[in-house]
Design a protein around this motif. Structure first.
Motif, PDB file in Angstrom:
ATOM      1  N   THR A 139      52.265  42.226  40.726  1.00  0.00           N
ATOM      2  CA  THR A 139      51.094  41.410  41.078  1.00  0.00           C
ATOM      3  C   THR A 139      49.867  42.301  40.985  1.00  0.00           C
ATOM      4  O   THR A 139      49.939  43.495  41.259  1.00  0.00           O
ATOM      5  CB  THR A 139      51.206  40.840  42.507  1.00  0.00           C
ATOM      6  N   GLY A 140      48.749  41.735  40.590  1.00  0.00           N
ATOM      7  CA  GLY A 140      47.500  42.479  40.534  1.00  0.00           C
ATOM      8  C   GLY A 140      46.336  41.602  40.944  1.00  0.00           C
ATOM      9  O   GLY A 140      46.420  40.368  40.877  1.00  0.00           O
ATOM     10  N   VAL A 141      45.259  42.245  41.375  1.00  0.00           N
ATOM     11  CA  VAL A 141      44.066  41.519  41.823  1.00  0.00           C
ATOM     12  C   VAL A 141      42.826  42.181  41.236  1.00  0.00           C
ATOM     13  O   VAL A 141      42.610  43.383  41.415  1.00  0.00           O
ATOM     14  CB  VAL A 141      43.961  41.489  43.360  1.00  0.00           C
ATOM     15  N   ALA A 142      42.025  41.398  40.544  1.00  0.00           N
ATOM     16  CA  ALA A 142      40.737  41.848  40.016  1.00  0.00           C
ATOM     17  C   ALA A 142      39.640  41.239  40.876  1.00  0.00           C
ATOM     18  O   ALA A 142      39.476  40.019  40.894  1.00  0.00           O
ATOM     19  CB  ALA A 142      40.579  41.418  38.565  1.00  0.00           C
ATOM     20  N   GLY A 158      40.370  37.431  40.400  1.00  0.00           N
ATOM     21  CA  GLY A 158      41.364  37.047  39.411  1.00  0.00           C
ATOM     22  C   GLY A 158      42.726  37.579  39.808  1.00  0.00           C
ATOM     23  O   GLY A 158      42.844  38.701  40.316  1.00  0.00           O
ATOM     24  N   LEU A 159      43.770  36.780  39.593  1.00  0.00           N
ATOM     25  CA  LEU A 159      45.127  37.149  39.984  1.00  0.00           C
ATOM     26  C   LEU A 159      46.001  37.390  38.764  1.00  0.00           C
ATOM     27  O   LEU A 159      46.024  36.577  37.828  1.00  0.00           O
ATOM     28  CB  LEU A 159      45.750  36.055  40.847  1.00  0.00           C
ATOM     29  N   THR A 160      46.734  38.483  38.787  1.00  0.00           N
ATOM     30  CA  THR A 160      47.660  38.854  37.729  1.00  0.00           C
ATOM     31  C   THR A 160      49.091  38.507  38.131  1.00  0.00           C
ATOM     32  O   THR A 160      49.527  38.843  39.234  1.00  0.00           O
ATOM     33  CB  THR A 160      47.566  40.368  37.447  1.00  0.00           C
ATOM     34  N   ASN A 161      49.809  37.825  37.248  1.00  0.00           N
ATOM     35  CA  ASN A 161      51.221  37.500  37.419  1.00  0.00           C
ATOM     36  C   ASN A 161      51.484  36.617  38.637  1.00  0.00           C
ATOM     37  O   ASN A 161      52.495  36.780  39.335  1.00  0.00           O
ATOM     38  CB  ASN A 161      52.066  38.778  37.520  1.00  0.00           C
ATOM     39  N   MET A 162      50.599  35.665  38.861  1.00  0.00           N
ATOM     40  CA  MET A 162      50.788  34.717  39.964  1.00  0.00           C
ATOM     41  C   MET A 162      50.958  33.295  39.439  1.00  0.00           C
ATOM     42  O   MET A 162      50.786  32.333  40.185  1.00  0.00           O
ATOM     43  CB  MET A 162      49.606  34.801  40.925  1.00  0.00           C
ATOM     44  N   GLY A 163      51.326  33.157  38.181  1.00  0.00           N
ATOM     45  CA  GLY A 163      51.540  31.852  37.564  1.00  0.00           C
ATOM     46  C   GLY A 163      51.745  32.028  36.085  1.00  0.00           C
ATOM     47  O   GLY A 163      51.753  33.163  35.570  1.00  0.00           O
ATOM     48  N   PRO A 164      51.895  30.949  35.336  1.00  0.00           N
ATOM     49  CA  PRO A 164      52.092  31.057  33.888  1.00  0.00           C
ATOM     50  C   PRO A 164      50.840  31.493  33.141  1.00  0.00           C
ATOM     51  O   PRO A 164      50.917  31.860  31.966  1.00  0.00           O
ATOM     52  CB  PRO A 164      52.514  29.643  33.488  1.00  0.00           C
ATOM     53  N   VAL A 165      49.703  31.440  33.806  1.00  0.00           N
ATOM     54  CA  VAL A 165      48.436  31.896  33.232  1.00  0.00           C
ATOM     55  C   VAL A 165      47.707  32.719  34.286  1.00  0.00           C
ATOM     56  O   VAL A 165      48.008  32.617  35.480  1.00  0.00           O
ATOM     57  CB  VAL A 165      47.542  30.702  32.794  1.00  0.00           C
ATOM     58  N   PRO A 166      46.741  33.561  33.884  1.00  0.00           N
ATOM     59  CA  PRO A 166      45.918  34.233  34.882  1.00  0.00           C
ATOM     60  C   PRO A 166      45.154  33.206  35.699  1.00  0.00           C
ATOM     61  O   PRO A 166      44.754  32.159  35.177  1.00  0.00           O
ATOM     62  CB  PRO A 166      44.990  35.118  34.054  1.00  0.00           C
TER      63      PRO A 166
END
Length: 282
Positions: free
Chosen positions: A194-197, A213-221
């Motif tokens: 998981t990542g957070v911008a 912005g969220l990384t790897n929290m769904g099928p799309v950013p």
């Protein structure tokens, strides 16, 4: 492993690249190759034609457009990290690019290739979402611009039409904003679990506005819009910021895989959002 057989083309201009891609519906564009080549080797992709964009002129570099920066699609991660315009006006992008894989990948991989690949576990798509980037596409019907919120359609799927080439990405300038990219992964070179911008506009010791912005929290950013709203106007203090970050996972659809279950990713999203916001705000 050995890739499947394919034809190889190396156009010199954008129109030539468009023609090559439009002529074969099973063609794939090759940018930096750091995503496509592994797929070819494992035979997870089997294009009949590979169109190498490395020889296309005019797709590299960072250009100041006044209120925004236009970054050529073939600009490498390393060039993004080092560019003074990106550092001055879009620091979140430079910081996130530093976390991509390893130095070898950052020297070969490209901004456009990473974004067009549209892997939700990639670091840069979530930055594009957080900063409301725009994607410049050229195809058989001419040129068009697609906002980030409409560009990422589904897992590894974008709004690009057959024959279209991503020529550049436009990022608004965020002068006066502070930022932080927080990433949790198994190893330094691994994809984000998981990542957070986070980008924050500070005001009077508090957060006037935030973009997350969220990384790897769904099928799309994704954008953590509930958390963005919750932290508006809160003081830049740990308790208040982390309380707002508790809403970061609202509306998300994280996957469960060998690295983490969905509920763990939700927990990470809340924790990492608090860390990223606090780091940016202070």
């Amino acid at each position: 492993m050995i890739p499947p057989r394919f034809d190889y083309l190396r156009p010199r201009t954008v129109p030539e690249a468009v023609d090559a891609l439009a002529a074969d519906e099973d063609a794939k564009a090759l940018a930096g190759g750091q995503s496509l080549v592994p797929l070819l080797r494992f035979r997870l992709a089997a294009p009949t034609t590979v169109v190498d964009l490395g020889g296309v002129s005019g797709l590299r570099g960072v250009h100041d457009e006044g209120e925004s920066l236009l970054i050529g699609a073939m600009t490498s991660h390393y060039e993004v990290i080092r560019d003074p315009l990106v550092q001055a006006h879009c620091g979140l992008l430079a910081q996130a690019a530093r976390t991509v894989a390893d130095p070898a990948v950052r020297h070969r991989g490209t901004l456009g290739g990473a974004l067009a690949h549209a892997d939700p576990a990639g670091d840069l798509p979530s930055v594009a979402m957080a900063l409301d980037a725009e994607f410049l596409l050229t195809g058989p019907d001419g040129e068009r611009t697609v906002p980030a919120a409409e560009f990422f359609v589904d897992y590894l799927t974008t709004a690009m039409e057959p024959g279209e080439v991503l020529t550049g990405v436009r990022f608004p300038k965020y002068d006066g904003w502070s930022f932080h990219y927080e990433k949790f992964s198994r190893t330094a070179q691994a994809w984000a679990i998981t990542g957070v911008a986070a980008a924050v506009r500070p005001q009077g010791g508090g957060i006037a506005e935030a973009r997350i912005g969220l990384t790897n929290m769904g099928p799309v950013p994704m954008r953590a819009r509930a958390a963005e709203e919750a932290c508006r106007g809160v003081p830049a203090q740990a308790e208040a910021v982390h309380d707002a970050a508790e809403r970061a996972d609202e509306g998300t659809d994280p996957p469960s895989d060998l690295n983490a279950q969905a509920d763990y990713r939700r927990h990470l999203a809340r924790v990492l959002t608090g860390r990223a916001l606090l780091a940016a705000a202070t």
